[in-house]
Design an enzyme around this catalytic site. Structure first.
Site, short mmCIF file in Angstrom:
data_model
loop_
_atom_site.label_atom_id
_atom_site.label_comp_id
_atom_site.label_asym_id
_atom_site.label_seq_id
_atom_site.Cartn_x
_atom_site.Cartn_y
_atom_site.Cartn_z
N LEU A 1 0.86 -1.17 0.00
CA LEU A 1 0.00 0.00 0.00
C LEU A 1 0.90 1.23 0.00
O LEU A 1 1.98 1.21 0.59
CB LEU A 1 -0.91 0.03 1.24
CG LEU A 1 -1.95 -1.09 1.37
CD1 LEU A 1 -2.69 -0.95 2.70
CD2 LEU A 1 -2.94 -1.06 0.21
N ASP A 2 0.46 2.29 -0.65
CA ASP A 2 1.22 3.53 -0.61
C ASP A 2 1.36 4.01 0.83
O ASP A 2 0.54 3.68 1.70
CB ASP A 2 0.53 4.61 -1.45
CG ASP A 2 0.47 4.26 -2.93
OD1 ASP A 2 1.28 3.44 -3.36
OD2 ASP A 2 -0.41 4.80 -3.62
N LYS A 3 2.37 4.83 1.07
CA LYS A 3 2.66 5.33 2.41
C LYS A 3 1.42 5.87 3.11
O LYS A 3 1.17 5.57 4.28
CB LYS A 3 3.73 6.42 2.33
CG LYS A 3 4.02 7.14 3.64
CD LYS A 3 5.03 8.25 3.45
CE LYS A 3 5.23 9.03 4.74
NZ LYS A 3 6.21 10.13 4.57
#
Length: 324
Positions: free
Chosen positions: A138-140
């Site tokens: 998942l993106d940050k």
């Protein structure tokens, strides 16, 4: 302790004209460029069944790459005692609910303090599992559910299931603009031609499909439920921006906050202060890699997302008679 690894993949068309070492660096980003080049020179990389020992060999796209090599445990990634919100765990897998601001894997600008470092502390045997068992990222600043494999066998099974589209991932998002109905975006995604840290819809990109349906309509925003068929980097964010409905707060693919006419002060402030993409991995469903049991998990939206939704809903009620 050493581990024998094998990776197989097809060279994407976007690598046309690139050298072999550049190509596999893009295809297998979990290994350093120097390590991948060493594997080429040592004869551990085959292209269409032929061992290639020249890093400068040109690729055309569509070649079958096979890497057979031996790798030591990932000692360069240190275990760190960081909190993990684990919602399920057994001998083979664990599922976490990732908060915003938590990077999944070490990289440029984030050498540690990541989910991977936390996993190595929680489960030390993950040091011999590629990527410490991480199956998908998942993106940050995207929140929500991630599955992690605790053994090499479990990871192999889950990666194959992901590639076969047998793992279901659904997200909630709040998009800018009025959307009247659901649909899908079926557009290839590849690296942006000039902004190398960004992705973009590109005719030479990899096939990418995102389904979406409308959950709730606000005055100038729409709450969505989205389901991924593929899992490209930034896929939902890129696809929604492509159809001119970028996600609220997206610092890369979005724009300035756009409050509706006569918006409440609270809504204006909430939109201005929402500094991350309004995206949450809300549901994860898969067949257990050992038992074969179908398992499903749900994660409620986080507090900031819930507040944004509530404020948008209240603004819509207060302006129900407006002609918008």
């Amino acid at each position: 302790m050493a581990e024998i690894i094998q990776h197989k993949d097809i060279v994407p068309e976007s690598c046309l004209g690139k050298r072999l070492d550049q190509t596999i660096a893009e295809m297998f980003p979990d290994y350093s460029r120097s390590r991948l080049k060493d594997w080429i020179l040592a004869g551990h990389v085959a292209v269409n069944g032929n061992v290639i020992t020249k890093a400068r060999e040109k690729m055309f796209g569509g070649e079958a790459i096979v890497i057979n090599a031996e790798i030591e445990a990932e000692v360069r990634f240190a275990p760190q005692d960081l909190p993990l919100n684990i919602i399920y765990e057994d001998d083979d897998i664990l599922v976490i609910n990732k908060p915003a601001g938590f990077v999944v894997h070490p990289g440029a600008g984030n050498p540690d303090g990541t989910v991977l470092n936390a996993l190595l502390h929680h489960c030390p045997q993950l040091d011999i599992v590629p990527r410490a068992g991480i199956v998908h990222r998942l993106d940050k600043d995207t929140t929500g559910l991630m599955v992690v494999a605790k053994t090499i066998a479990a990871q192999t099974n889950l990666v194959e299931a992901l590639q076969a589209r047998e793992i279901t991932r659904e997200y909630e998002a709040i998009a800018c603009g009025n959307m009247t109905a659901g649909g899908l975006v079926d557009e290839p995604i590849g690296r942006h031609s000039t902004k190398r840290t960004q992705m973009a819809v590109s005719f030479i990109g990899r096939p990418s499909v995102t389904h979406y349906r409308v959950m709730e309509k606000f005055r100038l925003h729409t709450r969505l439920r989205l389901r991924l068929e593929t899992g490209r980097t930034h896929q939902i964010r890129v696809h929604m921006a492509y159809i001119n409905h970028s996600l609220v707060g997206d610092p890369v693919y979005g724009g300035r906050p756009r409050p509706p006419k006569n918006a409440t002060q609270e809504l204006r402030e909430t939109l201005r202060e929402f500094k991350r993409q309004a995206l949450h991995a809300a549901m994860l469903s898969l067949y257990h890699p050992v038992s074969g049991e179908l398992m499903t998990w749900h994660a409620d939206i986080p507090e900031d997302f819930a507040k944004l939704t509530a404020v948008l809903r209240e603004d819509t009620k207060l302006n129900a008679t407006d002609d918008y």
